[in-house]
Design an enzyme around this catalytic site. Sequence first.
Site, PDB file in Angstrom:
ATOM      1  N   GLY A 100      -1.369   2.292   8.923  1.00  0.00           N
ATOM      2  CA  GLY A 100      -1.740   2.973   8.016  1.00  0.00           C
ATOM      3  C   GLY A 100      -3.361   2.613   8.354  1.00  0.00           C
ATOM      4  O   GLY A 100      -3.550   3.716   8.114  1.00  0.00           O
ATOM      5  N   LYS A 152       1.086  -1.107  -0.013  1.00  0.00           N
ATOM      6  CA  LYS A 152       0.079  -0.228  -0.288  1.00  0.00           C
ATOM      7  C   LYS A 152       0.781   1.345   0.234  1.00  0.00           C
ATOM      8  O   LYS A 152       0.549   2.382  -0.841  1.00  0.00           O
ATOM      9  CB  LYS A 152      -1.632  -0.088   1.383  1.00  0.00           C
ATOM     10  CG  LYS A 152      -1.991  -1.000   0.739  1.00  0.00           C
ATOM     11  CD  LYS A 152      -2.936  -0.365   1.892  1.00  0.00           C
ATOM     12  CE  LYS A 152      -4.449  -1.641   1.548  1.00  0.00           C
ATOM     13  NZ  LYS A 152      -5.704  -0.888   3.323  1.00  0.00           N
ATOM     14  N   TYR A 169     -11.931  -8.173  10.119  1.00  0.00           N
ATOM     15  CA  TYR A 169     -12.947  -8.868  10.067  1.00  0.00           C
ATOM     16  C   TYR A 169     -13.121 -10.598   9.804  1.00  0.00           C
ATOM     17  O   TYR A 169     -13.624 -11.437   9.206  1.00  0.00           O
ATOM     18  CB  TYR A 169     -13.708  -8.263   9.117  1.00  0.00           C
ATOM     19  CG  TYR A 169     -12.872  -8.588   7.735  1.00  0.00           C
ATOM     20  CD1 TYR A 169     -12.578  -9.927   6.814  1.00  0.00           C
ATOM     21  CD2 TYR A 169     -11.468  -8.087   6.828  1.00  0.00           C
ATOM     22  CE1 TYR A 169     -12.156 -10.051   6.094  1.00  0.00           C
ATOM     23  CE2 TYR A 169     -11.065  -7.604   5.897  1.00  0.00           C
ATOM     24  CZ  TYR A 169     -11.094  -9.491   5.332  1.00  0.00           C
ATOM     25  OH  TYR A 169     -10.136  -9.230   4.101  1.00  0.00           O
ATOM     26  N   ASP A 223     -10.559   2.875   1.607  1.00  0.00           N
ATOM     27  CA  ASP A 223     -10.527   2.498   3.160  1.00  0.00           C
ATOM     28  C   ASP A 223     -10.971   3.487   4.022  1.00  0.00           C
ATOM     29  O   ASP A 223     -12.217   3.751   4.682  1.00  0.00           O
ATOM     30  CB  ASP A 223      -9.371   1.942   3.660  1.00  0.00           C
ATOM     31  CG  ASP A 223      -8.922   0.888   2.983  1.00  0.00           C
ATOM     32  OD1 ASP A 223      -9.560   0.387   3.430  1.00  0.00           O
ATOM     33  OD2 ASP A 223      -7.425   0.588   2.636  1.00  0.00           O
TER      34      ASP A 223
END
Length: 281
Positions: free
Chosen positions: A129, A66, A229, A102
């Site tokens: 992040g 990323k 998750y 995000d």
Amino acid sequence: MTDIYGILGHPIGHSRSPAMHNRAFAELGIDAMYVPFAVPPERLPQAVAAIRPLALCGLNVTLPHKSAIIPLLDRVEPDALAIGAVNTVYHEAGQLVGMNTDAPGLSRALVEAGVQLTAANVSVVGAGGAARASVVGLARAGAARIAVMARRNAEAERLVKELQPAAGQAVLSAVPWEYGALARAFAATNLVVQATSATLDDGPGAAELAASLPFTSLPAQAAVIDLVYRPRETLVLKAARAAGKRGIDGLGMLLHQGAIAFEKWLGRRAPLEVMRAALEA
């Protein structure tokens, strides 16, 4: 010709994005395919250089790429630069452009869950992040105050210093990782965002993290979201619910960040319920 989209990461086999996007393409009758690309860090420059020759229409980016992908793109949107992470690449006027979905994905997920973000007081746990994306997204959504807390207080202080200019009217602060200080911050908090990876797969640090957060100090109507998750019911969420607080799992953020990318690539509304069903299957 079938349009190709995909996700760059290493490892990548765990990603739920292919199921979500391919289900969306099928629902809308779009001749497209979303493919996971396992790209080792040393091969990332080659992978980015291949986007145009392979006519890839759009990409998501996940760990560990990323941040590393930023200098390889033609342009990066300001919020993604502030966050220091790109998770979506799209084409614009012949350029490869990086963005971060995000941040707005978190806000959409919380609004969908009925959490009031305007003028909210938020506590963000973590300084990596995901925490940076959370701070920018919540500031953009109208949060009034955002307290950042991390075991390494210097990292929380650095995040606050670096992101305050991007936070607009939201006031950022760093809270020392000490139970009394955390409890005082939580007492003024409407929303807690657990933004570390400690709870992933109930890892070795999950129980310690859950025990260290003073959920009983939160106001009665406060909510707690864990951006992890896997599992959906993390130890942090279990601890929050045991203290009588509302818990929200990270699947909603995964859904909405993907939907924002889908809409950017195709210029049409994402079929949210179909994508949600694919994630939950």
